[in-house]
Scaffold this motif. Sequence first.
Motif, PDB file in Angstrom:
ATOM      1  N   UNK A 187      16.286  69.817  38.417  1.00 18.26           N
ATOM      2  CA  UNK A 187      16.150  71.158  39.005  1.00 18.26           C
ATOM      3  C   UNK A 187      16.937  71.260  40.307  1.00 18.26           C
ATOM      4  N   UNK A 188      16.863  70.238  41.142  1.00 19.55           N
ATOM      5  CA  UNK A 188      17.606  70.262  42.409  1.00 19.55           C
ATOM      6  C   UNK A 188      19.107  70.409  42.164  1.00 19.55           C
ATOM      7  N   UNK A 189      19.637  69.568  41.259  1.00 20.53           N
ATOM      8  CA  UNK A 189      21.069  69.595  40.990  1.00 20.53           C
ATOM      9  C   UNK A 189      21.497  70.941  40.406  1.00 20.53           C
ATOM     10  N   UNK A 190      20.691  71.478  39.496  1.00 16.57           N
ATOM     11  CA  UNK A 190      21.019  72.742  38.852  1.00 16.57           C
ATOM     12  C   UNK A 190      20.975  73.909  39.841  1.00 16.57           C
ATOM     13  N   UNK A 191      19.922  73.966  40.645  1.00 18.62           N
ATOM     14  CA  UNK A 191      19.771  75.052  41.619  1.00 18.62           C
ATOM     15  C   UNK A 191      20.856  74.987  42.683  1.00 18.62           C
ATOM     16  N   UNK A 192      21.172  73.793  43.154  1.00 21.13           N
ATOM     17  CA  UNK A 192      22.223  73.655  44.163  1.00 21.13           C
ATOM     18  C   UNK A 192      23.561  74.147  43.626  1.00 21.13           C
ATOM     19  N   UNK A 193      23.889  73.766  42.395  1.00 24.54           N
ATOM     20  CA  UNK A 193      25.144  74.224  41.799  1.00 24.54           C
ATOM     21  C   UNK A 193      25.160  75.748  41.694  1.00 24.54           C
ATOM     22  N   UNK A 194      24.055  76.310  41.210  1.00 26.10           N
ATOM     23  CA  UNK A 194      24.015  77.758  41.025  1.00 26.10           C
ATOM     24  C   UNK A 194      24.144  78.498  42.345  1.00 26.10           C
ATOM     25  N   UNK A 195      23.462  78.025  43.373  1.00 24.92           N
ATOM     26  CA  UNK A 195      23.516  78.732  44.657  1.00 24.92           C
ATOM     27  C   UNK A 195      24.867  78.564  45.351  1.00 24.92           C
ATOM     28  N   UNK A 196      25.532  77.424  45.131  1.00 26.61           N
ATOM     29  CA  UNK A 196      26.901  77.294  45.664  1.00 26.61           C
ATOM     30  C   UNK A 196      27.825  78.286  44.963  1.00 26.61           C
ATOM     31  N   UNK A 197      27.654  78.417  43.646  1.00 28.67           N
ATOM     32  CA  UNK A 197      28.463  79.386  42.894  1.00 28.67           C
ATOM     33  C   UNK A 197      28.137  80.816  43.330  1.00 28.67           C
ATOM     34  N   UNK A 198      26.865  81.088  43.589  1.00 31.03           N
ATOM     35  CA  UNK A 198      26.448  82.412  44.049  1.00 31.03           C
ATOM     36  C   UNK A 198      27.102  82.766  45.377  1.00 31.03           C
ATOM     37  N   UNK A 199      27.164  81.797  46.284  1.00 28.02           N
ATOM     38  CA  UNK A 199      27.764  82.066  47.602  1.00 28.02           C
ATOM     39  C   UNK A 199      29.245  82.416  47.487  1.00 28.02           C
ATOM     40  N   UNK A 200      29.895  81.950  46.395  1.00 26.14           N
ATOM     41  CA  UNK A 200      31.311  82.274  46.162  1.00 26.14           C
ATOM     42  C   UNK A 200      31.455  83.446  45.187  1.00 26.14           C
TER      43      UNK A 200
END
Length: 280
Positions: free
Chosen positions: A48-61
């Motif tokens: 969950x940590x890895x998935x959420x971090x990836x998604x939120x980094x993509x969201x910021x871009x």
Amino acid sequence: MGQFDRLADEMLARADSFAGQLLERLGERSPNWDVESAFSREQVLATARASVQFQLRAFSRDELPKSCPEADAAAARTVARAGELRIFAHAYRVAQMVLWEAWFALVEDSAGLDAKERRELLTRGSDYFFRYADLLGDYISTVYREERAKLGATNGRRRFRAVKALLDGHPLASSADFDLDLEQHHLGLLAWGRGGEEAARGLATLLGRPLLLVDPLEHNWWGWISGQRPFDLAEQRAVETFDLPAGAGLAIGLQEAGARGFRSTHRQAKRARMLAPSGT
């Protein structure tokens, strides 16, 4: 820095807490998921940590992934092996709910936003999270199907699926595929780590009883040591004093009898595994 950038950065900074909220929500909606699942809370939390971090980094871009993110693809392949798509899909739905609710609260609680800015930010977040969820769902389904096809119908996979169906209470489940008389006395165990299989087989050899062993995940095994007679005091003492090989973890349930006992001793071993120190 614009309002969107500021709020997106704040979301990313809270990624670990969102992963924790996911586990809490899963517990609220499915109280026994961690007993019934092949996955430990630690494994789900790490994914969950890895998935959420990836998604939120993509969201910021403001970018959508062009292929399945590696953490999610690895999770889908592992889930295909364990045959637990339902809980996996449920966890992803809960994750998107947690992220959307957090974004909504963050925008609503932000001072200095006029009504138009607030609507634009809420719409931007809503559009992104729902598009991401749809896209990720398609990616994960593809990876899952491909992995299931790759695994095929080997004897080991058939045996595991038959065991899993029996544990899940499937009405047509039987022990024919793993050649075990359920009307015996069973001692359920979970083994893990580099020496896990050696530990399970070593304990069965020490007791002089047959062992049913399946491997839902890499370096993780479910086992049942069974026999026609109950485990006597000498055998129980041998279990308690068994020396684990290096790199092994072992959790054991209580002895139980019959098909219902087959399930209950496994659940007891799962609960014992949950109480084991992290990392063992």
